[in-house]
Design an enzyme around this catalytic site. Sequence first.
Site, short mmCIF file in Angstrom:
data_model
loop_
_atom_site.label_atom_id
_atom_site.label_comp_id
_atom_site.label_asym_id
_atom_site.label_seq_id
_atom_site.Cartn_x
_atom_site.Cartn_y
_atom_site.Cartn_z
N HIS A 232 -50.38 17.91 4.99
CA HIS A 232 -51.26 18.75 4.82
C HIS A 232 -52.12 18.66 4.11
O HIS A 232 -52.76 18.22 3.43
CB HIS A 232 -51.26 20.29 5.93
CG HIS A 232 -52.60 20.58 5.61
ND1 HIS A 232 -52.82 21.29 4.31
CD2 HIS A 232 -53.65 21.04 6.37
CE1 HIS A 232 -53.36 21.89 4.34
NE2 HIS A 232 -54.65 21.85 5.58
N ASN A 233 -50.72 19.12 2.80
CA ASN A 233 -51.27 19.46 1.38
C ASN A 233 -51.56 18.35 0.60
O ASN A 233 -52.12 18.03 -0.46
CB ASN A 233 -49.82 20.34 1.10
CG ASN A 233 -50.58 21.92 1.36
OD1 ASN A 233 -50.50 22.16 2.15
ND2 ASN A 233 -50.06 22.79 -0.03
N SER B 17 -51.75 27.67 7.33
CA SER B 17 -52.50 26.92 6.05
C SER B 17 -54.41 28.12 6.33
O SER B 17 -55.03 27.92 7.69
CB SER B 17 -53.09 25.33 6.79
OG SER B 17 -54.47 24.73 5.58
N GLU C 243 -54.97 17.06 1.15
CA GLU C 243 -55.82 18.51 1.02
C GLU C 243 -55.79 17.95 -0.98
O GLU C 243 -56.88 18.24 -1.92
CB GLU C 243 -54.84 19.90 1.20
CG GLU C 243 -55.36 20.40 -0.45
CD GLU C 243 -54.88 22.11 -0.17
OE1 GLU C 243 -54.35 22.74 1.05
OE2 GLU C 243 -54.10 22.10 -0.86
N LYS D 203 -47.13 20.20 7.34
CA LYS D 203 -48.21 21.15 6.30
C LYS D 203 -48.13 20.80 4.77
O LYS D 203 -48.58 20.57 4.65
CB LYS D 203 -47.45 22.94 6.55
CG LYS D 203 -47.78 23.77 5.24
CD LYS D 203 -48.98 23.57 5.61
CE LYS D 203 -50.58 24.99 4.39
NZ LYS D 203 -49.73 25.30 3.65
C1 6PG Z 1 -53.16 25.90 2.54
C2 6PG Z 1 -53.16 25.52 1.15
C3 6PG Z 1 -51.74 26.46 0.86
C4 6PG Z 1 -52.11 26.41 -0.93
C5 6PG Z 1 -51.52 25.11 -2.08
C6 6PG Z 1 -51.92 24.90 -3.04
O1 6PG Z 1 -53.03 25.06 3.18
O2 6PG Z 1 -53.48 26.59 2.52
O3 6PG Z 1 -52.13 24.31 0.85
O4 6PG Z 1 -51.40 26.25 1.83
O5 6PG Z 1 -53.00 26.96 -1.17
O6 6PG Z 1 -49.92 25.90 -1.45
O7 6PG Z 1 -51.10 24.47 -3.82
P1 6PG Z 1 -51.29 24.03 -5.19
O8 6PG Z 1 -51.53 25.55 -5.91
O9 6PG Z 1 -50.47 23.10 -4.91
O10 6PG Z 1 -53.10 22.82 -5.37
#
Ligand code: 6PG
Length: 482
Positions: A187-188, A130, A191, A184
Amino acid sequence: MSAKANIGVVGLAVMGSNLARNLASREGNTVAVYNRSSARTEQLITEHPEAGFIASETIDDFVASLAKPRTAIIMVQAGAGTDAVISQLAERFEPGDIIVDGGNALFTDTIRREKDVSATGVHFVGAGISGGEEGALKGPSIMPGGSVESYKTLGPILSSIAAIAEGEPCVTHVGTDGAGHFVKMIHNGIEYADMQLIAEAYDLLRKIGGYTPAEIADIFTEWNTGELESYLIEITAEVLKQVDAKTGQPLVDVILDEAGSKGTGVWTVQTALNLGVPVSGIAEAVFARSLSSQRAQRDAANSLPARNFAFEVPDKAAFVEDVRRALYASKIIAYAQGFDAIRAGAAEYNWNINLGAVSKIWRGGCIIRAQFLNRIAEAYDKDAELLSLLLDPYFTNAVSESLGSWRRIVAGSSLGGIPIPAFASSLSYYDGLRAERLPAAVVQGQRDFFGAHTYKRVDLPGTFHTLWSGDRSEVEAEPSTH
Ligand code: 6PG
């Protein structure tokens, strides 16, 4: 070929190129690179001669350029492409060599791939990475799974490129097979919730507080000096400050309000549904993106009646503080739910995941990096078996201090007709969790009525059924299996 590389990168789009450059910039690493179309490889080595890459035009040369145990990180788009590259490498690698998938793979795919590849004696490691493009270049947060043995070789390499937080590299061996990609994924999910909550805070400050985007940027910058300090608050201020060169308007006003996604938030919610873990804040964030993209429905519905009431704001400064506290409390819920999902995943898939270690590697490099991850780390350091983050005294207290604000914001938004799905569902989750009695008893009664699904009693052991269509007496019953 003379010099050999201790690490290779396959897939040289932006993330792969940046990761390769990061690896090359660290003492002791020699980096081999390979991309399906060699034009990209050519471009990378031309633009970055300082990296001293060993470039190959064929996969055979790439494999030959790696020192043993061969270690290669795959940075290609998740999906079928990943399987193709894995089998190309697996066919050429020998027992003890290591294939790392650094993409956002679905953890069940990683479990499958690890099983297949490790049967040949080659290690397969799914590693969540990430931090976006900049993180890949300067120091990401890395969440590797795979075998303990592979981490002996991989650990020092990944530690050399990871972000540093509080003096520690943001990488740990999360658990076996798919554990890294699972973490991960969560984590997303967090996010998504974090981003949606910040967006809801913005919406309230704009529509109810009457602040301009530039003023809200200043408010966020101020918040970023306190307990809300985080990368996402920081970059939201940057986004809100931006003025569109074409129109002179705030950029946020000319960006189409339809949020995209690549699927990791959906995976989080699907997985949590299967595990029976309520990640309601994360789910609302995913659904908010879905709703935003239903353009035809939204256009058809935007004249539906509101019949709203005024959201009275007698004191603007107090309102801003209410929004801040509602945001903090809701954010705590998102993390509490995310960590619950990790715990449930670990139990289901037999991973020994150290939640404190996960919170520590999220303190730097990754998208959800935030000051308060230190508090989460402290909570799990004190009690690794903590049933819910909300039960740790720091978080109990933080939420308790925010409750009045949180309720005012949720109630006021409902009165004012402002959609705040993540704020509201987070508060409902909190109220549900702390409720002594839930109306689930009614649901059990309904299930028993129409399907003889049985229920348990508060006062007696055993399982019961009421003869609803007979004399309505209660009988002991076998637990329902249907
Ligand atoms: C990270 C982000 C990366 C990516 C996402 C965006 O941890 O660096 O999460 O993995 O930017 O996949 O996700 P979306 O396009 O679904 O918003």
